[in-house]
Design an enzyme around this catalytic site. Structure first.
Site, PDB file in Angstrom:
ATOM      1  N   GLY A  73       0.813  -1.210   0.000  1.00  0.00           N
ATOM      2  CA  GLY A  73       0.000   0.000   0.000  1.00  0.00           C
ATOM      3  C   GLY A  73       0.847   1.261   0.000  1.00  0.00           C
ATOM      4  N   ASN A 153      -7.529   4.419   8.785  1.00  0.00           N
ATOM      5  CA  ASN A 153      -6.934   3.263   9.455  1.00  0.00           C
ATOM      6  C   ASN A 153      -6.935   3.345  10.973  1.00  0.00           C
ATOM      7  OD1 ASN A 153      -5.096   5.410   8.746  1.00  0.00           O
ATOM      8  ND2 ASN A 153      -3.432   4.181   9.574  1.00  0.00           N
ATOM      9  N   GLN A 181      -7.763   0.011   3.851  1.00  0.00           N
ATOM     10  CA  GLN A 181      -8.618  -0.470   4.936  1.00  0.00           C
ATOM     11  C   GLN A 181     -10.046  -0.759   4.460  1.00  0.00           C
ATOM     12  OE1 GLN A 181      -7.638  -1.274   7.981  1.00  0.00           O
ATOM     13  NE2 GLN A 181      -5.607  -0.318   8.072  1.00  0.00           N
ATOM     14  N   SER A 201      -3.871  -3.315  -0.544  1.00  0.00           N
ATOM     15  CA  SER A 201      -2.757  -4.007   0.112  1.00  0.00           C
ATOM     16  C   SER A 201      -3.172  -5.415   0.494  1.00  0.00           C
ATOM     17  CB  SER A 201      -2.345  -3.214   1.358  1.00  0.00           C
ATOM     18  OG  SER A 201      -1.429  -3.950   2.122  1.00  0.00           O
ATOM     19  N   HIS A 203      -1.776  -7.475   3.136  1.00  0.00           N
ATOM     20  CA  HIS A 203      -1.615  -8.008   4.493  1.00  0.00           C
ATOM     21  C   HIS A 203      -2.651  -7.508   5.502  1.00  0.00           C
ATOM     22  CE1 HIS A 203       0.260  -4.541   6.664  1.00  0.00           C
ATOM     23  NE2 HIS A 203       0.418  -4.137   5.432  1.00  0.00           N
ATOM     24  N   THR A 239      11.344  -7.821 -10.902  1.00  0.00           N
ATOM     25  CA  THR A 239      10.850  -9.173 -11.123  1.00  0.00           C
ATOM     26  C   THR A 239       9.502  -9.351 -10.434  1.00  0.00           C
ATOM     27  OG1 THR A 239      13.067 -10.074 -11.355  1.00  0.00           O
ATOM     28  CG2 THR A 239      11.340 -11.621 -10.701  1.00  0.00           C
ATOM     29  N   CYS A 327       2.635   2.068  11.785  1.00  0.00           N
ATOM     30  CA  CYS A 327       3.713   2.700  11.025  1.00  0.00           C
ATOM     31  C   CYS A 327       4.433   3.761  11.837  1.00  0.00           C
ATOM     32  CB  CYS A 327       3.168   3.334   9.750  1.00  0.00           C
ATOM     33  SG  CYS A 327       2.315   2.141   8.710  1.00  0.00           S
TER      34      CYS A 327
END
Lengths: 393, 393
Positions: A73, A153, A181, A201, A203, A239, A327
């Site tokens: 994200g 969030n 979220q 995102s 996770h 990659t 974060c």
């Protein structure tokens, strides 16, 4: 109860069994470089294509090729803000966002300010809602981008995304939303909501860390953030992360499929949790919007208490909560989101975010309430602040 | 032999069992956000710390905190080139690199050119070596950065890294090297080699895709590429990718531990492979340096043949090779690396990269040689080009 209780699902979730099963073959069997021309590569690309299709379908994108994979994200937000601003600079240098965006959006905006862009940070009301009138009032001929998060969030407030998208387009402005979220918590339809770019995102929805995506509507101009080979239609070098993309695609599919069931279950738990808190703990304030919110995020300010101390006490009981965004955990500053709601220093410092996942149960909530009551009482006993008034909730 | 034979290890490798075992607990047990203050978070950070220590030790970094995790080699190269250039712009605007760098370095340099930087792309000799005299000749008072890859990904040539580092520092210039193909193939010592910044990647050394690192010597100024929370000492935002970091740390540890054994094994195979090719296939040219090279990469130009057609025929036999970098596979242009060696159009188009991994065996090589002999003969039969001379090798 010896089991640890994880109430920090807005920070990250575990990877579900279904998702992990989707990933595992990509580590040691279908391990080719998806850009390679041989069979190993084509097999890998097949998996990537399927994941892209799943995500496109979940958000009702017109085309699968409007989904671009990123490392998460944060990268997607950086890319959206900086890439859209720089690619459309010829049309103007003004961007509108809000004061309660995720750090990755705010920091990208700060970086643009240093390059000569002008950023308007819209205030929010006491519930975390930005006003549409305010937005319209701030639109100028130089405005090229509006970036407003779908769901906050820290407090879970849902913005009026569809109305914002409509307003943006009436003025020929690109609309980006950070929906990290929102995936799995509310129905997302990029066409109906008039979204030009959307951050997702893995996770936060039982998918892997280190993977995310940016939806970019075909025709929208955007500069690269990460240059390299011809991956992602020349828009994002590196990659292709096949295992994580496979897991992410599955996670989005499951989160979308089970949305209503999960939200209903979490709503019941949330309601019960708040009833218990109200009944058993005085001087608590619920932060965020009472109605326009996702069910999983409950942000409470405990008066006369330092949130970090409460977090630590609960942690000793095996209960994981947070004081805000992971974060910025451990930083001395109080949350910029709670400040924007107009919370005073004491209420902001006393805030705890409980974020419920789909595995939550009434039994676990009872355990948490029991420990919470004790810990709050304990901390208030030793608190230097004594209550002389205030809003008992 | 029904088994498929993978000779594209320079494009990517499978994830080894040891590495996967290191990752698995991080998906569903130790799944916390490493920035969280509670037990789930601290446990996750413990794993990240251990991986950082392992990588720091493997490259002889002075401190573990000189290792910054990224989403891969491409992000690390973008970050190094753009971040170092922009942070040190006050000292000058000139950068020296080579014509044979990875696309992520070259594209980042192009992006800097648009911002007013001047880039010198050093030529290389017929073996892919840049000359030190040439480097020194091009250093100016405005030169702030030298970026030269340790090992070329298409031909395997090793640059004189230590001498370049020394030269850079004699002139007060920052030295960055893309060491993605060097990890596990040659001994890396950032202190001895006078490296200020070094790019690494997981998926070339039996680690996961989507993870890499940038070594940044303490004291070196660098701007962010990706802004966000306070992760990675405020230098790289985004939720920390714990499972991939765990796997990456283990992969670097194993690659470094087994370096000598693996290289010796691959050297024996490489020698045998080249002997067989020389004996059985005429008009083949070995690209790259005859001595100063990693053992795993063998780049051969088959005259009178289109490399992509040969790749496809070998693929039908279950053998995976590449025509060059996977990052640009499928593009019409011939390799910029082979062009820089001075190869003509025909030799460049007829190039195939065989990259051997640690599981290669003589038996597999025999199978490959057999198929290669047949496919080359088949393609030459239908080739519009007929040989009237040339270097038979």
């Amino acid at each position: 109860m010896n089991e640890k209780i994880y109430l920090d699902n807005a920070a990250t979730t575990y990877v579900s069994g279904e998702v992990l099963n989707e990933m595992l073959p990509c580590f040691s069997t279908i391990y080719g470089n998806a850009s390679s021309l041989h069979n190993f590569g084509r097999e890998a690309m097949g998996i990537v294509d399927r994941a892209r299709d799943r995500i496109a379908k979940a958000i009702n994108a017109k085309m699968s090729n409007e989904i671009y994979f990123t490392s998460g994200g944060t990268e997607a937000n950086n890319w959206a803000i900086m890439g859209l601003a720089l690619a459309n600079r010829n049309k103007g240098n003004h961007i509108i966002t809000t004061a309660i965006e995720h750090e990755s959006v705010l920091a990208s905006c700060k970086s643009l300010e240093q390059m000569g862009f002008e950023i308007t940070y819209l205030p929010v009301d006491q519930y975390g809602l930005a006003s549409l009138a305010d937005l319209m009032h701030n639109i100028k001929t130089e405005t090229i981008l509006i970036s407003m998060m779908s769901v906050n969030n820290e407090i879970g407030t849902i913005q009026n995304i569809k109305a914002i998208g409509k307003t943006a387009h009436e003025h020929g402005i690109i609309f980006h939303t950070d929906a990290v979220q929102a995936v799995g918590a509310l129905k997302l339809d990029v066409q109906d909501m008039e979204i030009d770019a959307m951050t997702m995102s893995g996770h936060k929805i039982y998918g892997p860390k280190g993977i995310g995506a940016l939806y970019i509507k075909n025709g929208i101009k955007i500069n690269n953030l990460i240059y390299g080979g011809s991956q992602e239609r020349n828009k994002r070098g590196g990659t292709i992360n096949v295992p994580s993309i496979a897991g992410f695609g599955k996670a989005v599919e499951i989160a979308t499929r089970d949305l209503a069931v999960n939200q209903q279950k979490i709503k019941t738990i949330r309601t019960y949790f708040l009833e218990q808190v109200n009944e058993k703990i005085p001087y608590v304030k619920l932060n965020g919007h009472p109605l326009q919110k996702v069910q999983g995020i409950v942000n409470l300010s405990f008066e006369m208490i330092d949130g970090e101390s409460l977090l630590m006490l609960l942690d000793l009981d095996g209960i994981a909560v947070s004081t805000g965004s992971a974060c910025t955990a451990g930083l001395a500053e109080t949350s910029h989101v709670l400040q924007a709601l107009g919370l005073g220093e004491e209420l902001a410092r006393g805030a705890i975010r409980f974020s419920f996942g789909k595995m939550i149960s009434k039994e676990k909530v009872d355990f948490v309430i029991d420990k919470l009551v004790k810990s709050v009482a304990k901390l208030r006993k030793i608190s230097p602040v004594t209550k002389t008034g205030g809003n008992k909730k």
